[in-house]
Write an enzyme that holds these catalytic residues in place. Structure first.
Site, PDB file in Angstrom:
ATOM      1  N   GLU A 261      53.467 -18.236  34.844  1.00  0.00           N
ATOM      2  CA  GLU A 261      53.047 -19.447  34.156  1.00  0.00           C
ATOM      3  C   GLU A 261      53.167 -19.323  32.652  1.00  0.00           C
ATOM      4  O   GLU A 261      53.146 -18.225  32.095  1.00  0.00           O
ATOM      5  CB  GLU A 261      51.624 -19.832  34.570  1.00  0.00           C
ATOM      6  CG  GLU A 261      50.594 -18.755  34.394  1.00  0.00           C
ATOM      7  CD  GLU A 261      49.234 -19.186  34.951  1.00  0.00           C
ATOM      8  OE1 GLU A 261      49.045 -19.068  36.170  1.00  0.00           O
ATOM      9  OE2 GLU A 261      48.390 -19.620  34.159  1.00  0.00           O
TER      10      GLU A 261
ATOM     11  N   CYS B  64      52.871 -20.165  24.880  1.00  0.00           N
ATOM     12  CA  CYS B  64      52.281 -18.902  25.310  1.00  0.00           C
ATOM     13  C   CYS B  64      53.055 -18.437  26.540  1.00  0.00           C
ATOM     14  O   CYS B  64      53.116 -19.136  27.538  1.00  0.00           O
ATOM     15  CB  CYS B  64      50.809 -19.141  25.656  1.00  0.00           C
ATOM     16  SG  CYS B  64      50.005 -17.710  26.387  1.00  0.00           S
TER      17      CYS B  64
ATOM     18  N   CYS C 146      49.646  -8.510  36.606  1.00  0.00           N
ATOM     19  CA  CYS C 146      49.280  -7.521  35.595  1.00  0.00           C
ATOM     20  C   CYS C 146      48.505  -6.407  36.278  1.00  0.00           C
ATOM     21  O   CYS C 146      47.813  -6.644  37.263  1.00  0.00           O
ATOM     22  CB  CYS C 146      48.391  -8.180  34.532  1.00  0.00           C
ATOM     23  SG  CYS C 146      47.952  -7.092  33.168  1.00  0.00           S
TER      24      CYS C 146
ATOM     25  N   CYS D 265      41.498  -6.181  33.860  1.00  0.00           N
ATOM     26  CA  CYS D 265      40.365  -6.700  33.069  1.00  0.00           C
ATOM     27  C   CYS D 265      39.498  -7.596  33.962  1.00  0.00           C
ATOM     28  O   CYS D 265      40.012  -8.431  34.713  1.00  0.00           O
ATOM     29  CB  CYS D 265      40.864  -7.484  31.857  1.00  0.00           C
ATOM     30  SG  CYS D 265      41.795  -6.459  30.705  1.00  0.00           S
TER      31      CYS D 265
ATOM     32  N   CYS E 265      39.772 -11.611  33.939  1.00  0.00           N
ATOM     33  CA  CYS E 265      41.114 -12.208  33.876  1.00  0.00           C
ATOM     34  C   CYS E 265      41.698 -12.452  35.268  1.00  0.00           C
ATOM     35  O   CYS E 265      41.682 -11.570  36.123  1.00  0.00           O
ATOM     36  CB  CYS E 265      42.033 -11.297  33.084  1.00  0.00           C
ATOM     37  SG  CYS E 265      43.687 -11.962  32.871  1.00  0.00           S
TER      38      CYS E 265
ATOM     39  N   CYS F 257      44.114 -17.672  31.677  1.00  0.00           N
ATOM     40  CA  CYS F 257      45.286 -16.857  32.016  1.00  0.00           C
ATOM     41  C   CYS F 257      45.388 -16.615  33.510  1.00  0.00           C
ATOM     42  O   CYS F 257      44.478 -16.077  34.117  1.00  0.00           O
ATOM     43  CB  CYS F 257      45.179 -15.476  31.387  1.00  0.00           C
ATOM     44  SG  CYS F 257      45.129 -15.500  29.635  1.00  0.00           S
TER      45      CYS F 257
HETATM   46  N1  SAH Z   1      47.538  -8.222  28.322  1.00  0.00           N
HETATM   47  C1  SAH Z   1      47.463  -8.780  27.003  1.00  0.00           C
HETATM   48  C2  SAH Z   1      47.824 -10.241  26.884  1.00  0.00           C
HETATM   49  C3  SAH Z   1      47.347 -11.210  27.914  1.00  0.00           C
HETATM   50  S1  SAH Z   1      45.779 -11.965  27.876  1.00  0.00           S
HETATM   51  C4  SAH Z   1      46.108  -8.508  26.418  1.00  0.00           C
HETATM   52  O1  SAH Z   1      45.263  -7.944  27.089  1.00  0.00           O
HETATM   53  O2  SAH Z   1      45.911  -8.819  25.245  1.00  0.00           O
HETATM   54  C5  SAH Z   1      45.526 -12.857  26.419  1.00  0.00           C
HETATM   55  C6  SAH Z   1      44.067 -12.835  26.000  1.00  0.00           C
HETATM   56  O3  SAH Z   1      43.231 -13.649  26.833  1.00  0.00           O
HETATM   57  C7  SAH Z   1      43.478 -11.445  26.042  1.00  0.00           C
HETATM   58  O4  SAH Z   1      42.674 -11.234  24.926  1.00  0.00           O
HETATM   59  C8  SAH Z   1      42.647 -11.503  27.310  1.00  0.00           C
HETATM   60  O5  SAH Z   1      41.686 -10.497  27.312  1.00  0.00           O
HETATM   61  C9  SAH Z   1      42.096 -12.909  27.259  1.00  0.00           C
HETATM   62  N2  SAH Z   1      41.618 -13.449  28.525  1.00  0.00           N
HETATM   63  C10 SAH Z   1      42.090 -13.245  29.766  1.00  0.00           C
HETATM   64  N3  SAH Z   1      41.382 -13.931  30.676  1.00  0.00           N
HETATM   65  C11 SAH Z   1      40.443 -14.599  29.995  1.00  0.00           C
HETATM   66  C12 SAH Z   1      39.407 -15.488  30.374  1.00  0.00           C
HETATM   67  N4  SAH Z   1      39.196 -15.812  31.651  1.00  0.00           N
HETATM   68  N5  SAH Z   1      38.620 -15.990  29.389  1.00  0.00           N
HETATM   69  C13 SAH Z   1      38.845 -15.672  28.093  1.00  0.00           C
HETATM   70  N6  SAH Z   1      39.805 -14.844  27.670  1.00  0.00           N
HETATM   71  C14 SAH Z   1      40.597 -14.298  28.612  1.00  0.00           C
END
Ligand code: SAH
Length: 349
Positions: free
Chosen positions: A94, A107, A114, A118, A121, A335
């Protein structure tokens, strides 16, 4: 990995070499490059000044990636568009198109899924399927430009995937995106976001690009960070901060930190104070993101008041902090959410 030549991932010089290797004249490379990276052609069939004979050779010998739109959701609030794309091998990714006063931003995803895990996420729920090719990262921008008929001026590598886990392809993608023969998007308008893979941050710094480095910090100490991000078991915050100073030193570029605020977890006064201590004296900007709750996890968004207090505490100490405007709230904004929901819906049948 495809065995055929992934033609859209070649830079101009590589394309010249390729064209010569199939016994064609050099000027064909300029024509092909322009069709792919300026006119954003989605197939060889669109290329009116290329002979059928050459087209047939290319069709056999190369992979010409292009994306199929599986789903597009447009926000009625702010015009944000979220795309679910299908890749040549059937995998789904996406991308998001956002309109800002300073221009349009896309974006992009850097991997299918991934593996970073995290906790908050949605991209990581089914692990990482594969890396995206440079061409497939470009395709996200090209397809969206064509679909919206709008110029894209900013690109953030903040979709699904960990760009530093697909380092070589991401660097090649940036080179192609920045190329004068292509969209020519300035390095300053490109942001790469990482969960903090320290050796790769240093390698990136050594390239001395003018792109913005964003670090997903989300917690001001290792103990708390480990509960949110498994990568914190591998690299400490102290090592990340060292790498950031190195990056700043090599490139002169201000560092961005992302800090997603989760109710009762990392939005307290104590956390704000620790964060202040951590970044004191560093040329940086802190992006506060109200966490976007996903149904698979129990994290809740911080209260409006806590968000404001957190930001005010940073600002009072002279630390640059903004709360990220929530774009496309009405369209599965977080994301990996659109892809995950699509996978869930289809596996339920
Ligand atoms: N893997 C990379 C880029 C992808 S995520 C990274 O970790 O930076 C882009 C940003 O969105 C990251 O800061 C991630 O931690 C955050 N993110 C992911 N899911 C989220 C959510 N549900 N709410 C808020 N931020 C989120």
């Amino acid at each position: 990995m495809p065995h055929k030549t992934d033609i859209k991932s070649l830079n101009y010089n590589e394309l010249v070499q390729y064209v010569e290797s199939i016994n064609e004249k050099k000027f064909r490379a300029a024509q092909l490059y322009s069709w792919m990276h300026e006119k954003l052609a989605e197939s060889y069939d669109e290329m009116t000044n290329i002979s059928d004979k050459l087209k047939n050779t290319l069709k056999e010998d190369t992979l010409y990636t292009s994306l199929k739109i599986v789903k597009m959701q447009e926000s009625r609030i702010d015009g944000t568009r979220k795309y679910l794309f299908e890749l040549y091998d059937g995998n789904l990714i996406e991308s998001v198109f956002m309109k800002y006063h300073h221009g349009n931003s896309v974006c992009i995803s850097s991997q299918v899924g991934c593996k970073m895990g995290c906790r908050f996420c949605a991209s990581t729920l089914n692990g990482c399927v594969r890396n995206l090719l440079p061409s497939e990262m470009l395709d996200q921008i090209y397809r969206i430009s064509r679909d919206t008929n709008e110029r894209v001026s900013n690109v953030v590598i903040m979709g699904s995937g960990e760009p530093m886990d697909n380092y070589d392809n991401v660097i090649k993608f940036i080179e192609l995106l920045n190329s004068e023969r292509g969209l020519n998007i300035s390095q300053r308008n490109i942001t790469v976001s990482t969960c903090g893979i320290v050796p790769k941050i240093k390698e990136l710094a050594d390239l001395k690009l003018q792109i913005t480095l964003a670090i997903s910090l989300h917690a001001p100490n290792d103990e708390l960070r480990k509960t949110m991000m498994p990568i914190a078991n591998k690299y400490s915050i102290a090592e990340i901060m060292d790498a950031c100073r190195y990056y700043l030193d090599k490139t002169g570029r201000r560092i961005s930190f992302e800090y997603s605020l989760v109710k009762g977890v990392n939005d307290t006064k104590e956390c704000a104070n620790e964060l202040i201590e951590l970044v004191k004296g560093l040329n940086c900007h802190i992006n506060l993101i109200p966490v976007n709750p996903i149904k698979e996890r129990d994290y809740e968004q911080s209260e409006k008041n806590s968000i404001k207090n957190f930001r005010d505490m940073l600002e009072r100490k002279g630390i640059n902090a903004t709360v990220r405007r929530e774009m496309g709230r009405d369209i599965d904004g977080a994301c990996g959410q659109l892809r995950q929901n699509h996978i869930d819906e289809n596996s339920a049948i």
